[in-house]
Design a protein around this motif. Sequence first.
Motif, PDB file in Angstrom:
ATOM      1  N   LYS A  22      45.844-119.758  27.785  1.00 54.33           N
ATOM      2  CA  LYS A  22      46.897-119.511  26.799  1.00 54.33           C
ATOM      3  C   LYS A  22      47.972-118.659  27.449  1.00 54.33           C
ATOM      4  N   VAL A  23      49.217-118.885  27.056  1.00 53.93           N
ATOM      5  CA  VAL A  23      50.329-118.047  27.499  1.00 53.93           C
ATOM      6  C   VAL A  23      51.210-117.769  26.289  1.00 53.93           C
ATOM      7  N   TYR A  24      51.518-116.492  26.105  1.00 48.49           N
ATOM      8  CA  TYR A  24      52.355-116.054  24.996  1.00 48.49           C
ATOM      9  C   TYR A  24      53.615-115.409  25.542  1.00 48.49           C
ATOM     10  N   LEU A  25      54.609-115.296  24.678  1.00 48.26           N
ATOM     11  CA  LEU A  25      55.892-114.712  25.047  1.00 48.26           C
ATOM     12  C   LEU A  25      56.324-113.785  23.920  1.00 48.26           C
ATOM     13  N   VAL A  26      56.618-112.532  24.266  1.00 49.00           N
ATOM     14  CA  VAL A  26      57.174-111.582  23.301  1.00 49.00           C
ATOM     15  C   VAL A  26      58.448-111.008  23.882  1.00 49.00           C
ATOM     16  N   GLY A  27      59.315-110.549  23.016  1.00 43.02           N
ATOM     17  CA  GLY A  27      60.548-109.954  23.498  1.00 43.02           C
ATOM     18  C   GLY A  27      61.486-109.643  22.350  1.00 43.02           C
ATOM     19  N   SER A  28      62.730-109.441  22.722  1.00 39.30           N
ATOM     20  CA  SER A  28      63.744-109.056  21.737  1.00 39.30           C
ATOM     21  C   SER A  28      64.372-110.291  21.089  1.00 39.30           C
ATOM     22  N   PHE A  29      63.512-111.187  20.606  1.00 37.90           N
ATOM     23  CA  PHE A  29      63.965-112.405  19.937  1.00 37.90           C
ATOM     24  C   PHE A  29      64.490-112.068  18.547  1.00 37.90           C
ATOM     25  N   PRO A  30      65.514-112.775  18.072  1.00 37.61           N
ATOM     26  CA  PRO A  30      65.991-112.539  16.710  1.00 37.61           C
ATOM     27  C   PRO A  30      64.891-112.879  15.697  1.00 37.61           C
ATOM     28  N   ASN A  31      64.701-112.040  14.717  1.00 35.04           N
ATOM     29  CA  ASN A  31      63.699-112.218  13.660  1.00 35.04           C
ATOM     30  C   ASN A  31      62.260-112.243  14.170  1.00 35.04           C
ATOM     31  N   LYS A  32      62.031-111.841  15.424  1.00 39.42           N
ATOM     32  CA  LYS A  32      60.680-111.801  16.000  1.00 39.42           C
ATOM     33  C   LYS A  32      60.668-110.749  17.110  1.00 39.42           C
ATOM     34  N   ASN A  33      61.261-109.605  16.824  1.00 39.59           N
ATOM     35  CA  ASN A  33      61.488-108.577  17.827  1.00 39.59           C
ATOM     36  C   ASN A  33      60.176-107.920  18.270  1.00 39.59           C
ATOM     37  N   TRP A  34      59.729-108.220  19.478  1.00 38.52           N
ATOM     38  CA  TRP A  34      58.493-107.684  20.076  1.00 38.52           C
ATOM     39  C   TRP A  34      57.316-107.847  19.120  1.00 38.52           C
ATOM     40  N   ASP A  35      57.191-109.034  18.539  1.00 42.57           N
ATOM     41  CA  ASP A  35      56.126-109.329  17.575  1.00 42.57           C
ATOM     42  C   ASP A  35      54.834-109.677  18.317  1.00 42.57           C
ATOM     43  N   ILE A  36      54.020-108.664  18.602  1.00 40.14           N
ATOM     44  CA  ILE A  36      52.764-108.851  19.326  1.00 40.14           C
ATOM     45  C   ILE A  36      51.734-109.567  18.456  1.00 40.14           C
ATOM     46  N   GLU A  62      65.259-109.419  26.383  1.00 43.37           N
ATOM     47  CA  GLU A  62      64.240-108.818  27.232  1.00 43.37           C
ATOM     48  C   GLU A  62      62.918-109.402  26.779  1.00 43.37           C
ATOM     49  N   TYR A  63      62.031-109.767  27.726  1.00 43.03           N
ATOM     50  CA  TYR A  63      60.797-110.428  27.330  1.00 43.03           C
ATOM     51  C   TYR A  63      59.708-110.231  28.370  1.00 43.03           C
ATOM     52  N   LYS A  64      58.455-110.516  27.938  1.00 42.21           N
ATOM     53  CA  LYS A  64      57.278-110.488  28.811  1.00 42.21           C
ATOM     54  C   LYS A  64      56.380-111.658  28.444  1.00 42.21           C
ATOM     55  N   TYR A  65      55.723-112.210  29.471  1.00 43.65           N
ATOM     56  CA  TYR A  65      54.694-113.220  29.270  1.00 43.65           C
ATOM     57  C   TYR A  65      53.339-112.515  29.286  1.00 43.65           C
ATOM     58  N   PHE A  66      52.380-113.034  28.535  1.00 43.60           N
ATOM     59  CA  PHE A  66      51.018-112.528  28.637  1.00 43.60           C
ATOM     60  C   PHE A  66      50.042-113.608  28.203  1.00 43.60           C
ATOM     61  N   CYS A  67      48.756-113.416  28.547  1.00 48.54           N
ATOM     62  CA  CYS A  67      47.772-114.475  28.292  1.00 48.54           C
ATOM     63  C   CYS A  67      46.712-114.069  27.277  1.00 48.54           C
ATOM     64  N   GLU A  68      46.796-112.881  26.738  1.00 52.09           N
ATOM     65  CA  GLU A  68      45.888-112.422  25.694  1.00 52.09           C
ATOM     66  C   GLU A  68      46.711-111.712  24.631  1.00 52.09           C
ATOM     67  N   LYS A  69      46.229-111.707  23.409  1.00 53.92           N
ATOM     68  CA  LYS A  69      46.959-110.993  22.369  1.00 53.92           C
ATOM     69  C   LYS A  69      46.692-109.489  22.429  1.00 53.92           C
ATOM     70  N   ASP A  70      45.535-109.067  22.938  1.00 56.78           N
ATOM     71  CA  ASP A  70      45.262-107.661  23.225  1.00 56.78           C
ATOM     72  C   ASP A  70      45.367-107.539  24.738  1.00 56.78           C
ATOM     73  N   TRP A  71      46.405-106.908  25.236  1.00 60.22           N
ATOM     74  CA  TRP A  71      46.699-106.984  26.668  1.00 60.22           C
ATOM     75  C   TRP A  71      47.024-105.636  27.267  1.00 60.22           C
ATOM     76  N   GLU A  72      46.744-105.546  28.564  1.00 65.85           N
ATOM     77  CA  GLU A  72      47.094-104.374  29.343  1.00 65.85           C
ATOM     78  C   GLU A  72      48.135-104.796  30.362  1.00 65.85           C
ATOM     79  N   PHE A  73      48.993-103.848  30.749  1.00 62.30           N
ATOM     80  CA  PHE A  73      49.997-104.184  31.740  1.00 62.30           C
ATOM     81  C   PHE A  73      50.353-102.957  32.552  1.00 62.30           C
ATOM     82  N   SER A  74      50.895-103.197  33.735  1.00 61.40           N
ATOM     83  CA  SER A  74      51.412-102.129  34.581  1.00 61.40           C
ATOM     84  C   SER A  74      52.872-102.416  34.843  1.00 61.40           C
TER      85      SER A  74
END
Length: 93
Positions: A22-36, A62-74
């Motif tokens: 799975k790959v997810y995308l979060v970011g400063s999207f309109p009406n979905k601002n950093w919606d984890i 601004e955005y980030k990709y991730f593969c889990e809904k509970d995620w860690e990042f550096s």
Amino acid sequence: EASNLLITDKVFTVTVPNGTEKVYLVGSFPNKNWDIANPHELTATANPNEFSGTFACDDALEYKYFCEKDWEFSEAVYGEGSNPPAARGNRTT
């Protein structure tokens, strides 16, 4: 509203490590601002290890990709007194 003219559909494509399901995308999207809790989900393409999706956003996204809904990042940070950049501690979001 004039600012709405800047919002267009853009394609996001990422190549991921083997075994990624799975790959997810979060970011400063309109009406979905950093919606984890309810992120955009990308779809596997015909290319190996590639996921893609088309979402409405503006050019200043601004955005980030991730593969889990509970995620860690550096993150590495430039311009905060360290060269090369210093890694920040991992965090769970």
